[in-house]
Design a protein around this motif. Structure first.
Motif, short mmCIF file in Angstrom:
data_model
loop_
_atom_site.label_atom_id
_atom_site.label_comp_id
_atom_site.label_asym_id
_atom_site.label_seq_id
_atom_site.Cartn_x
_atom_site.Cartn_y
_atom_site.Cartn_z
N ALA A 128 0.84 -1.20 0.00
CA ALA A 128 0.00 0.00 0.00
C ALA A 128 0.88 1.25 0.00
O ALA A 128 1.87 1.32 0.72
CB ALA A 128 -0.92 0.00 1.22
N THR A 129 0.53 2.21 -0.79
CA THR A 129 1.27 3.46 -0.85
C THR A 129 0.86 4.34 0.33
O THR A 129 -0.34 4.62 0.50
CB THR A 129 0.96 4.21 -2.16
N PRO A 130 1.84 4.73 1.18
CA PRO A 130 1.47 5.55 2.35
C PRO A 130 0.96 6.92 1.92
O PRO A 130 1.45 7.51 0.96
CB PRO A 130 2.78 5.68 3.13
N ALA A 131 -0.04 7.40 2.65
CA ALA A 131 -0.60 8.72 2.34
C ALA A 131 0.40 9.79 2.74
O ALA A 131 1.07 9.67 3.77
CB ALA A 131 -1.92 8.92 3.09
N PRO A 132 0.56 10.84 1.94
CA PRO A 132 1.49 11.90 2.29
C PRO A 132 1.06 12.60 3.58
O PRO A 132 -0.12 12.83 3.82
CB PRO A 132 1.41 12.85 1.09
N ALA A 133 2.07 12.92 4.42
CA ALA A 133 1.78 13.59 5.69
C ALA A 133 1.31 15.02 5.43
O ALA A 133 1.79 15.69 4.53
CB ALA A 133 3.04 13.60 6.57
N ALA A 134 0.34 15.44 6.23
CA ALA A 134 -0.19 16.80 6.08
C ALA A 134 0.88 17.80 6.47
O ALA A 134 1.62 17.61 7.44
CB ALA A 134 -1.42 16.96 6.96
N ALA A 135 0.99 18.88 5.70
CA ALA A 135 1.98 19.92 5.98
C ALA A 135 1.65 20.60 7.30
O ALA A 135 0.49 20.92 7.58
CB ALA A 135 2.00 20.93 4.85
N GLU A 136 2.69 20.83 8.11
CA GLU A 136 2.51 21.47 9.41
C GLU A 136 2.37 22.98 9.23
O GLU A 136 3.16 23.60 8.51
CB GLU A 136 3.71 21.15 10.30
N SER A 137 1.37 23.56 9.85
CA SER A 137 1.16 25.00 9.72
C SER A 137 2.20 25.76 10.54
O SER A 137 2.88 25.20 11.41
CB SER A 137 -0.24 25.37 10.19
N PHE A 138 2.31 27.05 10.28
CA PHE A 138 3.25 27.90 11.02
C PHE A 138 2.92 27.89 12.51
O PHE A 138 3.81 27.77 13.36
CB PHE A 138 3.22 29.33 10.47
N ALA A 139 1.63 28.02 12.84
CA ALA A 139 1.23 28.03 14.25
C ALA A 139 1.58 26.70 14.93
O ALA A 139 2.02 26.68 16.08
CB ALA A 139 -0.26 28.31 14.36
N GLN A 140 1.42 25.60 14.22
CA GLN A 140 1.77 24.29 14.80
C GLN A 140 3.27 24.17 15.00
O GLN A 140 3.73 23.64 16.02
CB GLN A 140 1.25 23.18 13.90
N MET A 141 4.05 24.64 14.03
CA MET A 141 5.51 24.60 14.19
C MET A 141 5.95 25.44 15.38
O MET A 141 6.82 25.06 16.14
CB MET A 141 6.19 25.08 12.91
N ARG A 142 5.31 26.60 15.53
CA ARG A 142 5.70 27.48 16.62
C ARG A 142 5.35 26.89 17.98
O ARG A 142 6.10 26.98 18.94
CB ARG A 142 5.02 28.84 16.45
N GLU A 143 4.19 26.25 18.03
CA GLU A 143 3.79 25.59 19.28
C GLU A 143 4.77 24.47 19.62
O GLU A 143 5.16 24.29 20.77
CB GLU A 143 2.38 25.05 19.14
N ARG A 144 5.20 23.71 18.59
CA ARG A 144 6.16 22.63 18.83
C ARG A 144 7.51 23.21 19.26
O ARG A 144 8.19 22.65 20.14
CB ARG A 144 6.31 21.79 17.57
N MET A 145 7.93 24.32 18.66
CA MET A 145 9.19 24.93 19.02
C MET A 145 9.18 25.40 20.48
O MET A 145 10.16 25.21 21.22
CB MET A 145 9.48 26.10 18.08
#
Length: 332
Positions: A128-145
């Motif tokens: 099965a071909t894996p589904a591409p991961a959804a792009a992380e938004s700027f707000a999500q990246m900042r929260e993770r940072m």
């Protein structure tokens, strides 16, 4: 301690030598025959200068150093989910160096084989071909940072910060990422880089505020960025620039209703601005103005601590301590 001892010894030698060379009293009479060369016509003046300089060294060595003031709260960073995530800028234990963008590992191409050695196509199981991961938004990246910095995962936080810089769009996102870069650089002691990042962030934040003059998040973004500008200017000894930045930051937070705001983050940010400006005012000898600012901050901190003692009680204790220190200085 070693510097004090050296200062006392050097000052004593200079003062004694000056006393002898100047010919003061009976102790100096034995040195009257010493030739000072080109300074002989100015023997009394040279001796007096050496004695005074030695006395200054001794007094400076014996003068007690003032205790460093306890600054209370670290800067706060705007979160685009309308919440403020506190990020202290204390330098981490490990050194930080700019991290290059990781290189993707590309699997080598399969080598060609003769048809007789190739496996039958029918034997290969379908995958099965894996589904591409959804792009992380700027707000999500900042929260993770922010989460990574709280966990002191500095290398990972730096990688996310680099990705944020590439993903930022619009004045507010660009202002936020450059402000974060300034905080990160200041935490590593790289003041020149921090100053440049804060100035860039302030430029974007002003553009964002001009586009939305009444937007509370835009006001806080510029106010927090100016606090960073002031911190770096103060650390570099540019006190006029620091004073200007702190005053503008405080005016912005007052204009957004920080004292009356229901959001405790806005009230705490106002308290931070009041105390930053107060500390700088005290450094410049404006104790009464600093005292008024600390009293105003104490009122804000007391309301916060009454509503949430576990969270804001330590802030109130530090504010009370600094207020008592200032009142003692003013009363003497």
């Amino acid at each position: 301690m070693l510097a004090r001892i050296v200062g006392i010894i050097l000052g004593t030698i200079l003062a004694t030598s000056g006393y002898v060379v100047a010919g003061w009293g009976q102790l100096g009479s034995w040195a009257a025959h010493l030739d000072l060369g080109p300074f002989e016509p100015h023997r009394p003046l040279a001796g007096a200068a050496a004695a005074i300089l030695g006395g200054v060294f001794v007094v400076a060595a014996l003068t007690p150093r003032p205790k460093p003031k306890s600054r209370k709260k670290g800067p706060t960073i705007l979160d685009f989910d309308s919440s403020l995530a506190a990020w202290p800028v204390a330098a981490p234990e490990q050194d930080f160096a700019p991290i290059a963008t990781p290189i993707l590992n590309v699997a080598p191409a399969p080598s060609l084989q003769p048809a007789s050695l190739a496996q039958p196509v029918e034997a290969a199981a379908p995958q099965a071909t894996p589904a591409p991961a959804a792009a992380e938004s700027f707000a999500q990246m900042r929260e993770r940072m922010v989460d990574l910095t709280r966990a002191e995962s500095w290398s990972e936080a730096a990688r996310v910060l680099i990705a944020m810089k590439s993903a930022a769009r619009g004045d507010r996102e660009l202002a936020a990422v450059y402000r974060d870069l300034g905080d990160f650089a200041r935490g590593q002691g790289q003041m020149d880089d921090a100053a440049e990042a804060y100035e860039t962030a302030a430029s974007y934040a002003r553009d964002a505020l001009r586009a939305a003059p009444s937007n509370v998040d835009a006001i806080e973004l510029l106010a927090g960025t100016l606090a960073g500008v002031g911190d770096v200017a103060e650390a570099e000894g540019r006190l006029d620039d620091a004073l200007s930045a702190f005053e503008e930051s405080l005016a912005l937070r007052r204009s957004s209703g920080g004292r009356e705001a229901r959001d405790p983050h806005a009230q705490r940010a106002l308290s931070v601005s009041l105390e930053r400006l107060a500390d700088l005012r005290e450094d410049r000898g404006h104790r009464m103005r600093a005292l008024d600012l600390y009293r105003e901050s104490y009122d804000v901190a007391a309301r916060l601590a009454a509503a949430d003692p576990a969270r804001f009680g330590p802030d109130l204790a530090l504010t009370r301590q600094r207020l008592a220190e200032l009142e003692a200085k003013v009363s003497t």
